[in-house]
Design a protein around this motif. Structure first.
Motif, mmCIF file in Angstrom:
data_model
loop_
_atom_site.group_PDB
_atom_site.id
_atom_site.type_symbol
_atom_site.label_atom_id
_atom_site.label_comp_id
_atom_site.label_asym_id
_atom_site.label_seq_id
_atom_site.Cartn_x
_atom_site.Cartn_y
_atom_site.Cartn_z
ATOM 1 N N CYS A 255 0.817 -1.209 0.000
ATOM 2 C CA CYS A 255 0.000 0.000 0.000
ATOM 3 C C CYS A 255 0.855 1.265 0.000
ATOM 4 C CB CYS A 255 -0.942 0.001 1.206
ATOM 5 S SG CYS A 255 -2.291 -1.205 1.066
ATOM 6 N N LYS A 256 1.955 1.219 0.725
ATOM 7 C CA LYS A 256 2.860 2.376 0.756
ATOM 8 C C LYS A 256 3.469 2.615 -0.620
ATOM 9 C CE LYS A 256 6.956 4.203 3.113
ATOM 10 N NZ LYS A 256 7.989 3.950 4.160
ATOM 11 N N PRO A 261 -4.192 4.430 0.520
ATOM 12 C CA PRO A 261 -4.503 4.647 1.942
ATOM 13 C C PRO A 261 -5.364 3.512 2.495
ATOM 14 C CG PRO A 261 -5.876 6.036 0.567
ATOM 15 C CD PRO A 261 -4.906 5.369 -0.357
ATOM 16 N N LEU A 262 -5.292 3.294 3.815
ATOM 17 C CA LEU A 262 -6.066 2.249 4.476
ATOM 18 C C LEU A 262 -6.941 2.855 5.567
ATOM 19 C CD1 LEU A 262 -3.015 0.973 3.870
ATOM 20 C CD2 LEU A 262 -4.024 -1.016 4.960
ATOM 21 N N ALA A 271 -0.637 0.735 10.853
ATOM 22 C CA ALA A 271 0.810 0.525 10.855
ATOM 23 C C ALA A 271 1.330 -0.042 12.168
ATOM 24 C CB ALA A 271 1.524 1.848 10.552
ATOM 25 N N LEU A 272 0.554 0.118 13.258
ATOM 26 C CA LEU A 272 0.996 -0.368 14.560
ATOM 27 C C LEU A 272 0.578 -1.810 14.843
ATOM 28 C CD1 LEU A 272 0.272 2.760 16.797
ATOM 29 C CD2 LEU A 272 2.473 2.005 15.866
ATOM 30 N N LYS A 327 2.955 -6.423 -8.984
ATOM 31 C CA LYS A 327 2.723 -5.227 -9.804
ATOM 32 C C LYS A 327 3.575 -4.064 -9.349
ATOM 33 C CE LYS A 327 -0.938 -2.031 -11.240
ATOM 34 N NZ LYS A 327 -2.400 -1.707 -11.161
ATOM 35 N N HIS A 328 3.741 -3.923 -8.027
ATOM 36 C CA HIS A 328 4.477 -2.772 -7.491
ATOM 37 C C HIS A 328 5.880 -3.143 -6.998
ATOM 38 C CE1 HIS A 328 0.987 -0.116 -7.789
ATOM 39 N NE2 HIS A 328 0.250 -1.103 -7.312
ATOM 40 N N GLN A 329 6.335 -4.333 -7.353
ATOM 41 C CA GLN A 329 7.689 -4.802 -7.044
ATOM 42 C C GLN A 329 7.984 -4.803 -5.544
ATOM 43 O OE1 GLN A 329 10.045 -2.150 -9.586
ATOM 44 N NE2 GLN A 329 10.040 -3.705 -11.207
ATOM 45 N N VAL A 330 7.037 -5.376 -4.801
ATOM 46 C CA VAL A 330 7.191 -5.550 -3.354
ATOM 47 C C VAL A 330 7.154 -7.046 -3.053
ATOM 48 C CG1 VAL A 330 6.210 -5.099 -1.077
ATOM 49 C CG2 VAL A 330 6.085 -3.335 -2.862
#
Length: 362
Positions: A255-256, A261-262, A271-272, A327-330
């Motif tokens: 997502c980053k 956004p979430l 994120a925590l 798709k986003h290379q993560v």
């Protein structure tokens, strides 16, 4: 306004029950097994972790859409021009959507609101692609269920975690929200014993952010199926919590990178969550009580699918993380391993949390 729940299983029957508590006209389109259970037990029994106890009967229990479409043709041949249903909530799994287009078209028209209530990412695209092939037009919206529902004996549907329904805002869902709010005011005197704040829905204009945030929590569905224990018991196992934390980190990283956004569904920021899940048992137990109320018997819908030997929606949950990661290379090795584990369970094989760790290392 006539409302239909198409493909009513656990979530669909709970939704139907809540809408009936709001005095709305609700029909269920379901398998004969569900119809028989509801009929034999005098309606849908709703329970929850706060003590809700209600039984309601839908206005109609339908197993053959062809009968409805014939009735619709007769009505349209007379002085009536409206469809049988102004609102249709579709509560089937994502992979089932292409197979029901013709049925939905038969009981709706261009003024009807079709609301897709699937978990995960991809249902809207699948539905719109199938709809485009028919050359028909429909008003298509999305919605989600932010809580867990467990189907039990005697037409009982149990809400095991806190949360409510979220619908995309449109004229039809605004009318539903108004009816629900009116029902809550009417039932204020008996709220503590039978309804309380359990009848609830929220409207939203940005469903993408909400669906992204809900997926973060839904990543546990597969792990709960693999653990084969109630969710609350599962969270006492730090090894499993750390695995969920790693799966969540991958989705947060995707997502980053994609700038998605979430929405936040717990009392702490998304994120925590991985940090809290990775904490030692004592610290986690203290914090978890403040994060999300959960019933001791709650299990995931994917666990129910595995037990019933039905195909799961893992491709639209953990599988969506893998797809968007590519798709986003993560990198998404944890979610890839979880998907593989669920595929093995679907084939009747035995899979454990330790097996998932071994897949990740491999």
């Amino acid at each position: 306004m006539k409302i239909a729940i198409f493909g009513a299983g656990s979530t669909g029957c709970y939704l139907a029950g809540e809408l009936k508590l709001a005095n709305l006209d609700v029909s269920i389109i379901c398998r004969p097994r569900i119809k028989t259970s509801i009929t034999d037990n005098g309606g849908i029994r709703l329970t929850d972790y706060q003590g809700l106890e209600q039984r309601v009967m839908p206005d109609a229990l339908i197993t053959d859409v062809n009968e409805l479409s014939c009735l619709n043709d007769v009505e349209k041949g007379s002085n009536h021009s409206s469809p049988i249903f102004e609102v249709i909530f579709v509560t089937l799994k994502c992979h089932q959507l292409p197979n029901i287009i013709d049925d939905l078209l038969a009981i709706s028209d261009e003024n009807s609101a079709i609301i897709l209530m699937q978990n995960g990412i991809g249902s809207l695209e699948i539905f719109e692609q199938a709809l485009a092939k028919t050359k028909a037009t429909r008003q298509v919206y999305q919605g989600i269920t932010t809580f867990n529902v467990l189907q039990q004996d005697n037409a009982t549907f149990h809400k095991g975690t806190e949360g409510g329904f979220i619908f995309e805002s449109c004229p039809q869902t605004k009318a539903i929200e108004t009816a629900i709010e009116a029902a809550f005011v009417t039932n204020t005197d008996t709220a503590t014993s039978n309804t309380g704040t359990n009848i609830s829905c929220t409207l939203a204009s940005d469903m993408t952010t909400i669906i992204n945030g809900k997926l973060l929590l839904n990543l546990n569905n597969a792990l709960n199926a693999i653990c084969d224990v109630p969710i609350k018991q599962q969270f006492t196992q730090r090894k499993t919590r750390k695995l969920l934390a790693m799966a969540m980190k991958e989705w947060l990283n995707v997502c980053k990178q994609a700038k998605h956004p979430l929405a936040q569904f717990t009392k702490v920021k998304p994120a925590l969550l991985p940090l809290i899940l990775s904490m030692p048992d004592i610290l986690f137990t203290i914090l978890a009580k403040q994060m999300l109320a959960i019933d001791p018997h709650a299990r995931s819908s994917m666990w129910q699918d595995i037990q019933a030997k039905r195909p799961t929606e893992v491709d639209f949950l953990n599988g969506a993380v893998v797809k968007l990661g590519l798709k986003h290379q993560v990198a998404t090795p944890v979610n890839s391993a979880i998907v593989e584990g669920i595929k093995q369970l679907e084939q009747g094989e035995t899979v454990s949390i330790d097996d998932i760790y071994r897949m990740i290392r491999a």
